[in-house]
Design an enzyme around this catalytic site. Structure first.
Site, PDB file in Angstrom:
ATOM      1  N   GLY A 165      -4.233  -0.779   4.854  1.00 47.05           N
ATOM      2  CA  GLY A 165      -4.465  -1.974   4.223  1.00 47.05           C
ATOM      3  C   GLY A 165      -4.145  -3.224   4.846  1.00 47.05           C
ATOM      4  O   GLY A 165      -4.126  -4.275   4.471  1.00 47.05           O
ATOM      5  N   GLU A 223       0.963  -1.374   0.014  1.00 45.55           N
ATOM      6  CA  GLU A 223       0.119   0.102   0.149  1.00 45.55           C
ATOM      7  C   GLU A 223       0.759   1.106  -0.078  1.00 45.55           C
ATOM      8  O   GLU A 223       0.568   2.124  -0.582  1.00 45.55           O
ATOM      9  CB  GLU A 223      -0.794  -0.145   1.134  1.00 45.55           C
ATOM     10  CG  GLU A 223      -1.889   1.301   0.961  1.00 45.55           C
ATOM     11  CD  GLU A 223      -2.845   1.194   2.359  1.00 45.55           C
ATOM     12  OE1 GLU A 223      -3.798   1.792   2.356  1.00 45.55           O
ATOM     13  OE2 GLU A 223      -2.242   0.665   3.516  1.00 45.55           O
TER      14      GLU A 223
END
Length: 192
Positions: free
Chosen positions: A112, A22
């Site tokens: 995430g 991410e």
């Protein structure tokens, strides 16, 4: 923590690592510059130094995308041997992780973490790792530094469960690895 892990990997001699994250940071840059990373570096956003921004400028190895694509657990699960490494502020003896709040102060978003953990657990050969120091230094009631454990009996009133106990396979501290997968509540507490 992630930069420290990336820097250790950069000196490991590995030349077959891939990055799908991410967020990338200076550690990712150093890992790539060491020759350890093959292929494209896929990510949603970057946070780092001016040196990293210069490295990113027109770097064709970098491939950014929206978080809902990069973090999609279904897509992540298709990556063989996906190792997801995240961190937390505190973890309780069940393996529940708070990565968002310190006391009553917001520290970080969920990001995430859960997506990557679930994707890694469904990946062939994948692993979901929570890496963190075992303690933190805080200012005690007397104004002096005090050492507190980041592994606690139970998350407290100000804690938020960012990642549930069934989404964490391994918890790693400077003292070793607690393998939580498939363990009973008692076995999880003993491992931690």
């Amino acid at each position: 923590t992630t930069d420290a892990i990336a820097e250790q990997l950069a000196t490991s001699g590995r030349r077959d690592l891939r990055v799908h994250s991410e967020m990338i940071s200076d550690g990712t840059m150093k890992l790539a510059q060491s020759g350890s990373v093959v292929g494209k570096i896929r990510y949603s956003f970057a946070l780092g130094s001016q040196a990293m921004l210069r490295w990113m400028d027109n770097n064709r190895r970098l491939s950014s995308g929206p978080s809902d694509v990069i973090n999609d657990p279904r897509k992540l699960s298709a990556i063989k041997n996906l190792i997801s490494i995240n961190t937390a502020v505190r973890v309780d003896l069940h393996g529940q992780a708070n990565a968002q709040y310190i006391g009553d102060r917001h520290y970080s978003g969920i990001g995430g973490q859960q997506d990557f953990f679930r994707g890694a657990m469904m990946s062939e050969g994948g692993k979901a790792i929570l890496a963190m120091p075992s303690t933190s230094t805080i200012t005690g009631p007397d104004g002096q530094p005090a050492l507190v454990s980041r592994i606690v009996f139970a998350l407290g009133e100000g804690d938020i469960v960012t990642t549930g106990m069934n989404d964490v396979q391994y918890i790693v501290t400077e003292y070793g690895v607690a393998d939580l997968e498939g363990k009973t509540t008692r076995e999880r507490a003993d491992a931690l």
